[in-house]
Each structure stands twice: as structure tokens, then as C-alpha cells.
Design a protein around this motif. Structure first.
Motif, PDB file in Angstrom:
ATOM      1  N   SER A 269       0.829  -1.211   0.000  1.00 49.20           N
ATOM      2  CA  SER A 269       0.000   0.000   0.000  1.00 49.20           C
ATOM      3  C   SER A 269       0.861   1.258   0.000  1.00 49.20           C
ATOM      4  O   SER A 269       0.522   2.249  -0.653  1.00 49.20           O
ATOM      5  N   TYR A 270       1.992   1.216   0.715  1.00 49.31           N
ATOM      6  CA  TYR A 270       2.846   2.402   0.788  1.00 49.31           C
ATOM      7  C   TYR A 270       3.637   2.613  -0.496  1.00 49.31           C
ATOM      8  O   TYR A 270       3.787   3.751  -0.951  1.00 49.31           O
ATOM      9  N   ILE A 271       4.159   1.542  -1.095  1.00 51.52           N
ATOM     10  CA  ILE A 271       4.935   1.760  -2.317  1.00 51.52           C
ATOM     11  C   ILE A 271       4.013   2.107  -3.486  1.00 51.52           C
ATOM     12  O   ILE A 271       4.424   2.824  -4.406  1.00 51.52           O
ATOM     13  N   ASP A 272       2.767   1.642  -3.452  1.00 52.12           N
ATOM     14  CA  ASP A 272       1.793   2.047  -4.475  1.00 52.12           C
ATOM     15  C   ASP A 272       1.534   3.543  -4.375  1.00 52.12           C
ATOM     16  O   ASP A 272       1.577   4.266  -5.376  1.00 52.12           O
ATOM     17  N   ASP A 273       1.271   4.014  -3.177  1.00 44.86           N
ATOM     18  CA  ASP A 273       1.010   5.430  -2.964  1.00 44.86           C
ATOM     19  C   ASP A 273       2.241   6.270  -3.304  1.00 44.86           C
ATOM     20  O   ASP A 273       2.138   7.318  -3.955  1.00 44.86           O
ATOM     21  N   PHE A 274       3.408   5.797  -2.882  1.00 46.67           N
ATOM     22  CA  PHE A 274       4.657   6.530  -3.133  1.00 46.67           C
ATOM     23  C   PHE A 274       4.934   6.657  -4.629  1.00 46.67           C
ATOM     24  O   PHE A 274       5.231   7.750  -5.136  1.00 46.67           O
ATOM     25  N   ASP A 275       4.815   5.546  -5.365  1.00 48.28           N
ATOM     26  CA  ASP A 275       5.120   5.574  -6.793  1.00 48.28           C
ATOM     27  C   ASP A 275       4.126   6.446  -7.554  1.00 48.28           C
ATOM     28  O   ASP A 275       4.509   7.179  -8.469  1.00 48.28           O
ATOM     29  N   ALA A 276       2.855   6.370  -7.182  1.00 45.53           N
ATOM     30  CA  ALA A 276       1.843   7.194  -7.843  1.00 45.53           C
ATOM     31  C   ALA A 276       2.104   8.679  -7.613  1.00 45.53           C
ATOM     32  O   ALA A 276       1.998   9.496  -8.540  1.00 45.53           O
ATOM     33  N   LYS A 277       2.471   9.033  -6.387  1.00 45.49           N
ATOM     34  CA  LYS A 277       2.705  10.445  -6.078  1.00 45.49           C
ATOM     35  C   LYS A 277       3.999  10.962  -6.700  1.00 45.49           C
ATOM     36  O   LYS A 277       4.069  12.118  -7.133  1.00 45.49           O
ATOM     37  N   MET A 278       5.002  10.140  -6.763  1.00 44.04           N
ATOM     38  CA  MET A 278       6.230  10.558  -7.442  1.00 44.04           C
ATOM     39  C   MET A 278       5.970  10.827  -8.920  1.00 44.04           C
ATOM     40  O   MET A 278       6.486  11.797  -9.486  1.00 44.04           O
ATOM     41  N   MET A 279       5.141   9.995  -9.543  1.00 51.28           N
ATOM     42  CA  MET A 279       4.799  10.223 -10.942  1.00 51.28           C
ATOM     43  C   MET A 279       4.010  11.518 -11.101  1.00 51.28           C
ATOM     44  O   MET A 279       4.236  12.286 -12.048  1.00 51.28           O
ATOM     45  N   ALA A 280       3.090  11.809 -10.174  1.00 50.93           N
ATOM     46  CA  ALA A 280       2.307  13.038 -10.245  1.00 50.93           C
ATOM     47  C   ALA A 280       3.218  14.267 -10.111  1.00 50.93           C
ATOM     48  O   ALA A 280       3.047  15.266 -10.818  1.00 50.93           O
ATOM     49  N   ILE A 281       4.198  14.181  -9.211  1.00 50.55           N
ATOM     50  CA  ILE A 281       5.147  15.293  -9.036  1.00 50.55           C
ATOM     51  C   ILE A 281       6.005  15.468 -10.281  1.00 50.55           C
ATOM     52  O   ILE A 281       6.185  16.585 -10.786  1.00 50.55           O
ATOM     53  N   ASP A 282       6.548  14.356 -10.793  1.00 46.24           N
ATOM     54  CA  ASP A 282       7.406  14.428 -11.980  1.00 46.24           C
ATOM     55  C   ASP A 282       6.638  14.969 -13.183  1.00 46.24           C
ATOM     56  O   ASP A 282       7.186  15.714 -14.005  1.00 46.24           O
ATOM     57  N   LYS A 283       5.373  14.583 -13.300  1.00 49.68           N
ATOM     58  CA  LYS A 283       4.543  15.062 -14.402  1.00 49.68           C
ATOM     59  C   LYS A 283       4.369  16.571 -14.328  1.00 49.68           C
ATOM     60  O   LYS A 283       4.480  17.281 -15.332  1.00 49.68           O
ATOM     61  N   ALA A 284       4.129  17.089 -13.117  1.00 47.27           N
ATOM     62  CA  ALA A 284       3.962  18.536 -12.949  1.00 47.27           C
ATOM     63  C   ALA A 284       5.272  19.275 -13.196  1.00 47.27           C
ATOM     64  O   ALA A 284       5.300  20.345 -13.822  1.00 47.27           O
ATOM     65  N   LEU A 285       6.383  18.706 -12.732  1.00 52.61           N
ATOM     66  CA  LEU A 285       7.680  19.365 -12.903  1.00 52.61           C
ATOM     67  C   LEU A 285       8.164  19.335 -14.355  1.00 52.61           C
ATOM     68  O   LEU A 285       8.989  20.159 -14.750  1.00 52.61           O
ATOM     69  N   SER A 286       7.647  18.394 -15.148  1.00 51.11           N
ATOM     70  CA  SER A 286       8.102  18.271 -16.540  1.00 51.11           C
ATOM     71  C   SER A 286       7.734  19.494 -17.370  1.00 51.11           C
ATOM     72  O   SER A 286       8.366  19.757 -18.405  1.00 51.11           O
ATOM     73  N   THR A 287       6.747  20.249 -16.943  1.00 54.18           N
ATOM     74  CA  THR A 287       6.345  21.456 -17.671  1.00 54.18           C
ATOM     75  C   THR A 287       6.658  22.722 -16.862  1.00 54.18           C
ATOM     76  O   THR A 287       6.091  23.778 -17.117  1.00 54.18           O
ATOM     77  N   THR A 288       7.554  22.586 -15.885  1.00 54.67           N
ATOM     78  CA  THR A 288       7.911  23.710 -15.014  1.00 54.67           C
ATOM     79  C   THR A 288       9.324  24.188 -15.319  1.00 54.67           C
ATOM     80  O   THR A 288      10.235  23.374 -15.528  1.00 54.67           O
ATOM     81  N   GLU A 289       9.510  25.495 -15.374  1.00 57.85           N
ATOM     82  CA  GLU A 289      10.843  26.057 -15.593  1.00 57.85           C
ATOM     83  C   GLU A 289      11.715  25.874 -14.347  1.00 57.85           C
ATOM     84  O   GLU A 289      11.207  25.851 -13.224  1.00 57.85           O
ATOM     85  N   LYS A 290      13.023  25.763 -14.560  1.00 56.70           N
ATOM     86  CA  LYS A 290      13.962  25.614 -13.453  1.00 56.70           C
ATOM     87  C   LYS A 290      13.849  26.812 -12.506  1.00 56.70           C
ATOM     88  O   LYS A 290      13.658  27.956 -12.935  1.00 56.70           O
ATOM     89  N   ASP A 291      13.945  26.538 -11.200  1.00 59.13           N
ATOM     90  CA  ASP A 291      13.831  27.539 -10.136  1.00 59.13           C
ATOM     91  C   ASP A 291      12.436  28.159 -10.062  1.00 59.13           C
ATOM     92  O   ASP A 291      12.257  29.238  -9.500  1.00 59.13           O
ATOM     93  N   SER A 292      11.455  27.460 -10.621  1.00 62.89           N
ATOM     94  CA  SER A 292      10.064  27.896 -10.524  1.00 62.89           C
ATOM     95  C   SER A 292       9.246  26.808  -9.838  1.00 62.89           C
ATOM     96  O   SER A 292       9.682  25.659  -9.723  1.00 62.89           O
ATOM     97  N   PHE A 293       8.058  27.183  -9.371  1.00 68.61           N
ATOM     98  CA  PHE A 293       7.166  26.224  -8.733  1.00 68.61           C
ATOM     99  C   PHE A 293       6.178  25.667  -9.764  1.00 68.61           C
ATOM    100  O   PHE A 293       5.721  26.376 -10.662  1.00 68.61           O
TER     101      PHE A 293
END
Length: 307
Positions: A269-293
Motif C-alpha cells: 500500500s505504501y509503495i503504491d502510494d509513493f510511486d503514484a505520487k512521485m509520478m504526479a510530481i514528476d509530471k507537474a515538474l516536466s512542464t515547469t521552468e527551473k527555479d520555478s514552482f
């Protein structure tokens, strides 16, 4: 593609229709609220006047080519659709609609076989072989996304997510004693197998009737039970695996059928939640400029992350 759209720019292109609803304007005229998607993102759109026949074109799950203009509404981009037509698979922009796992598909298939062969327990190994020797199950498992939106919502998403979890499971097993590795690895590979019924497929992904009424945890438990009984699997081992699938959402309010009550179920249950959330973060950061939120991420309590 959606990521390249700008205010007052041309929105002509090929998109998947995710959702459609009818609305009435302040002056009493009918219009369509439409959610469009391609492999770069999702955007809301409006069709301010329409003919009844257009409802067969602008329909959830359809792949359409539109003519339109990009507008700004409440600081968000929005497309005004001027024309819409069904797109054919030979359209030069057809490939723009489907997001694909960033990992090589052949490599992932090899990795899946590696994990199946790593499971030495005869019952769990035979169950995995029985499932993946079924061509219908295998084809859907290899190709379906793991979600309609948010995490691993792309071609090969279930496979990508499950292998990532299997890698995490191995790391956990190397750090803690007395974990049933064969059970845990089998659980990581099969925890989302119910999504091959819950979801409609990799193009225009939506929830099926079974998915909405039952959910992938119950569907997965039923599928594992059926195959396990067909191969005369040890009942205790089958029960433990079914518990992993039934509890892998961790909490009842998150859709778990029951709470994790074994170490393996707790870990899963924890690694499922962890992997899903890491993907959500990486997806958001993929369209974010460096040093930006990043934009706010719903699955992360609406937090923004610094790149």
C-alpha cells in the motif's frame, strides 16, 4: 499540442474528447462544455453553438480534429471550438493524442518476464504464468494506462507502474527480514490487474460500467480468485494475495476494501502510494521552468513543488 497553445493562437489539431456536458448561457442559448486531451496535457473547451448531429462527433472517447481559437478564462487557457470532425488513424497528427511511457516497451516486457521468473514459489509463479499466458489479459495489461488522469495515465501505464513498484519492493526486501518476497512481488505485478476491466483502453480512456460500479480492487480480487481456483492454487496463499489486492489503497476512505493486515500488504500500500505520487510530481515538474514552482497538484494536497 496542448502544451504549445497560447492565448489568441490557433488551436487546430487532433484531440481525444475526455468529457462533454451541455450548458445554457446567460442569454438562454445552449453550448457544450468539453474536456480535450492529447499526450501533452488536458484543456477545457467550449462549443458556443452546435447542431444535434455534432453530439455524435464531440462525444467522450472520440478522437476529433478541431478548428478553434485559444482564449483565456480566469487565467486558464480555454479553446473556443469553431468546427469539429472525426479524425482518422491516418491523420498526420493522430499520434499526438496518446501519451506513451518514457521507458522502452521491449525493455519493460523483458523486465516483466524477469520478475515472473524471479518468483520461485510454485503457486504464485503458476498464477502469474496462467494470467500472462491469456493473450487478452496480457495485451490489455501491457498496453492500458493506470489511470484516466493523474499518475501513469499513458500507454503501457499499468506495466510501467507495476514494474516500478516491483523495483521498490526488492529494495524493501533487502532492508527488512522475514518478508515474503514472492508474495510481495506477485502483489506488485497484479495489484492493478483489475484496471484492464475498470478502464476502457489506452485511447480516450474512461471508466467502464464495471469500473464505476465495482472498482478495480474488487475486479482484481475476482479475477485472481477465478484463475487461482482454475489452477488449484493453495487456498492460504491465494487468500494472502487477494488481501494484498483488496487492501492496496491503504485506507477505506481511499477505496480500500479492507485495511492492510500483513507486512506485505502494508508495504504494498505504501509503495503504491509513493510511486503514484512521485509520478504526479514528476509530471507537474516536466512542464515547469527551473527555479520555478509547479502548478498545484491535487493528489498532493494542492501543493506546488519547486524545480
Amino acid at each position: 499540442m496542448i502544451k504549445d497553445l497560447v492565448v489568441n493562437g490557433n488551436a487546430s489539431g487532433v484531440y481525444v474528447v475526455n468529457h462533454v456536458s451541455c450548458g445554457v448561457s446567460k442569454v438562454g442559448s445552449n453550448f457544450l462544455n468539453v474536456t480535450l486531451q492529447d499526450k501533452s496535457g488536458v484543456i477545457e473547451a467550449k462549443k458556443w453553438s452546435y447542431q444535434p448531429s455534432e453530439l455524435e462527433i464531440i462525444k467522450a472517447g472520440n478522437v476529433i480534429r478541431i478548428d478553434g481559437i485559444v482564449k483565456s478564462f480566469k487565467d486558464n487557457l480555454q479553446i473556443t471550438i469553431e468546427g469539429a470532425y472525426l479524425a482518422s488513424s491516418d491523420d498526420p497528427n493522430y499520434s499526438d493524442i496518446i501519451a506513451v511511457s518514457p521507458n522502452d516497451f521491449d525493455d519493460m516486457q523483458s523486465e516483466l518476464n524477469k520478475y515472473i521468473n524471479m518468483v520461485i514459489d510454485e503457486d504464485y509463479h503458476n498464477l502469474l504464468c496462467a494470467l500472462f499466458n491469456n493473450e487478452t489479459i496480457k495485451e490489455k495489461y501491457l498496453n492500458y494506462p493506470a489511470a484516466v488522469r493523474n499518475h501513469h495515465d499513458f500507454l503501457h501505464g499499468i506495466l510501467h507502474h507495476s514494474l516500478s513498484m516491483a523495483n521498490l519492493a526488492l529494495a524493501v526486501c533487502s532492508n527488512y527480514d522475514d518478508i515474503n518476497k514472492d508474495l510481495l512481488i506477485t502483489g506488485t505485478l497484479l495489484h492493478d490487474v483489475g484496471k484492464i476491466v475498470e478502464l476502457s483502453g489506452p485511447v480516450g480512456t474512461c471508466y467502464t460500467k464495471e469500473g464505476l460500479l465495482l472498482g478495480h480492487l474488487l475486479i482484481g480480487v475476482e479475477l485472481i480468485t477465478k484463475v487461482g481456483e482454475e489452477i488449484h492454487m493453495n487456498e492460504e496463499k491465494l487468500l494472502l494475495l487477494k488481501h494484498l489486492i483488496a487492501s492496496h489503497h491503504g485506507k477505506l476512505e481511499f477505496g480500500a476494501i479492507t485495511l492492510p493486515q500483513t507486512r506485505e500488504a502494508f508495504i504494498l500500500s505504501y509503495i503504491d502510494d509513493f510511486d503514484a505520487k512521485m509520478m504526479a510530481i514528476d509530471k507537474a515538474l516536466s512542464t515547469t521552468e527551473k527555479d520555478s514552482f509547479s502548478e498545484r497538484i491535487f493528489a498532493m494536497d494542492n501543493r506546488s513543488f519547486l524545480k
